[in-house]
Design a protein around this motif. Structure first.
Motif, PDB file in Angstrom:
ATOM      1  N   GLU A 148      -3.096  10.298   2.524  1.00 38.52           N
ATOM      2  CA  GLU A 148      -4.462  10.059   2.087  1.00 38.52           C
ATOM      3  C   GLU A 148      -4.544   8.816   1.197  1.00 38.52           C
ATOM      4  N   ASP A 149      -3.646   8.745   0.219  1.00 34.95           N
ATOM      5  CA  ASP A 149      -3.657   7.614  -0.707  1.00 34.95           C
ATOM      6  C   ASP A 149      -3.360   6.299   0.017  1.00 34.95           C
ATOM      7  N   PHE A 150      -2.393   6.367   0.957  1.00 29.63           N
ATOM      8  CA  PHE A 150      -2.066   5.164   1.719  1.00 29.63           C
ATOM      9  C   PHE A 150      -3.277   4.679   2.506  1.00 29.63           C
ATOM     10  N   MET A 151      -3.937   5.598   3.226  1.00 24.60           N
ATOM     11  CA  MET A 151      -5.067   5.198   4.075  1.00 24.60           C
ATOM     12  C   MET A 151      -6.229   4.651   3.254  1.00 24.60           C
ATOM     13  N   ILE A 152      -6.425   5.199   2.053  1.00 23.61           N
ATOM     14  CA  ILE A 152      -7.494   4.688   1.187  1.00 23.61           C
ATOM     15  C   ILE A 152      -7.173   3.254   0.761  1.00 23.61           C
TER      16      ILE A 152
ATOM     17  N   ILE B 162       4.999   2.773  12.523  1.00 19.96           N
ATOM     18  CA  ILE B 162       6.302   2.836  11.839  1.00 19.96           C
ATOM     19  C   ILE B 162       6.154   3.520  10.476  1.00 19.96           C
ATOM     20  N   VAL B 163       5.011   3.262   9.816  1.00 22.23           N
ATOM     21  CA  VAL B 163       4.768   3.893   8.513  1.00 22.23           C
ATOM     22  C   VAL B 163       4.732   5.414   8.637  1.00 22.23           C
ATOM     23  N   TRP B 164       4.083   5.919   9.708  1.00 15.89           N
ATOM     24  CA  TRP B 164       4.024   7.383   9.872  1.00 15.89           C
ATOM     25  C   TRP B 164       5.406   7.951  10.130  1.00 15.89           C
ATOM     26  N   LYS B 165       6.231   7.222  10.875  1.00 15.36           N
ATOM     27  CA  LYS B 165       7.607   7.699  11.109  1.00 15.36           C
ATOM     28  C   LYS B 165       8.379   7.740   9.796  1.00 15.36           C
TER      29      LYS B 165
ATOM     30  N   CYS C   3       0.835  -1.219   0.000  1.00 11.97           N
ATOM     31  CA  CYS C   3       0.000   0.000   0.000  1.00 11.97           C
ATOM     32  C   CYS C   3       0.864   1.261   0.000  1.00 11.97           C
ATOM     33  N   PHE C   4       1.963   1.209   0.731  1.00 15.51           N
ATOM     34  CA  PHE C   4       2.903   2.330   0.770  1.00 15.51           C
ATOM     35  C   PHE C   4       3.460   2.561  -0.636  1.00 15.51           C
ATOM     36  N   ALA C   5       3.840   1.480  -1.302  1.00 16.06           N
ATOM     37  CA  ALA C   5       4.394   1.575  -2.659  1.00 16.06           C
ATOM     38  C   ALA C   5       3.333   2.110  -3.629  1.00 16.06           C
ATOM     39  N   ILE C   6       2.119   1.583  -3.557  1.00 23.17           N
ATOM     40  CA  ILE C   6       1.058   2.013  -4.481  1.00 23.17           C
ATOM     41  C   ILE C   6       0.768   3.499  -4.297  1.00 23.17           C
ATOM     42  N   ALA C   7       0.664   3.940  -3.042  1.00 23.45           N
ATOM     43  CA  ALA C   7       0.415   5.363  -2.770  1.00 23.45           C
ATOM     44  C   ALA C   7       1.562   6.207  -3.330  1.00 23.45           C
ATOM     45  N   ALA C   8       2.789   5.826  -3.010  1.00 32.37           N
ATOM     46  CA  ALA C   8       3.960   6.605  -3.440  1.00 32.37           C
ATOM     47  C   ALA C   8       4.061   6.647  -4.968  1.00 32.37           C
ATOM     48  N   TYR C   9       3.882   5.526  -5.616  1.00 29.22           N
ATOM     49  CA  TYR C   9       4.045   5.475  -7.074  1.00 29.22           C
ATOM     50  C   TYR C   9       2.928   6.263  -7.763  1.00 29.22           C
TER      51      TYR C   9
END
Ligand code: PL3
Ligand code: FE2
Ligand code: FE2
Length: 232
Positions: free
Chosen positions: A201-205, A177-180, A117-123
């Protein structure tokens, strides 16, 4: 002309400022893809019935890594891999500990839900502001990340009843850890025209949708998301 357009117009991929930020962000992505590759190999050992699928995912991750290495070379940037290792150390440590204890559910939450999810949001946030070369590569990569997220969702949905308590605990230990991590990249991401608010926002969605697909209720998802705000 509006402020935002001005700022975007001024993005100079060859400037020292951009390249300095890119040396860390590019390294994070390279290290993230390496981490994902290693994690899927570990998961293949823990889940014999999905062994071949997981090895296939690990091979995709190593192709992603090669793609992002090419993005760095294209801009003449040397990735700061030491910084990136440090950046991933929290999730890395928790994944290793869980794997050693045979906690498949925790491993899947860390890799297939949180990291993907972190990768999808970032990309997704990066694609519209990337240089043309990196944009093409990232567009190809993000499509595959959805299939990695889907693997975790399907497995955890099938084992939801037994997995629920462990998922809640793993969420509580890993979401903060993700927020850090996001706080550590906020400045560099801004230099590259990516805003932290949009990433969050994208990560949480993505993450909320994943939890819902697995079987959590809206009420559960609210609670799980709020736990993320409390220190690990
Ligand atoms: C899973 O297949 C890969 C995991 C990679 C994780 C990347 C996280 C990136 C966070 C940095 C935010 C800036 C995004 C820049 C995109 C090139
Ligand atoms: Fe990947
Ligand atoms: Fe992935």
């Amino acid at each position: 002309m509006p402020q935002l357009t001005d700022e975007f117009k001024e993005l100079d991929f060859k400037s020292e400022t951009y390249k300095d930020a890119y040396s860390r962000i590019n390294a994070i992505v390279i290290e993230g893809e390496q981490e994902a590759h290693d994690n899927y190999i570990t998961l293949a050992g823990l889940l014999p019935e999905s062994h071949d699928d997981l090895i296939r995912l690990s091979k995709m991750e190593s192709r992603h890594k090669k793609g992002f290495e090419a993005c760095g070379r294209n801009l003449d940037v040397t990735p700061d891999l030491q910084f990136a290792k440090e950046f991933f150390s929290g999730l890395h440590q928790n994944f290793q500990t869980a794997a050693a204890e045979g906690k498949v559910v925790t491993c899947l939450l860390i890799q297939s839900l949180i990291i993907e999810c972190f990768a999808i949001a970032a990309y997704n946030i990066y694609i519209p502001v990337a240089d043309a070369f990196a944009r093409k590569i990232t567009e190809g990569v993000v499509k595959e990340e959805y299939s990695h997220l889907n693997f975790g969702e399907v497995w955890l949905k099938e084992h939801f009843t037994e997995a629920k308590a462990e998922l809640e605990l793993a969420n509580r230990h890993n979401l903060p850890i993700v927020w850090k991590m996001l706080n550590k990249v906020e400045g560099d991401a801004h230099t590259m025209a990516m805003e932290k608010d949009a990433l969050v926002e994208d990560f949480m969605i993505q993450y909320g949708e994943a939890l819902s697909n697995i079987g959590f209720t809206t009420r559960d998802i609210m609670r799980l998301s709020a736990y993320g705000l409390i220190a690990a």
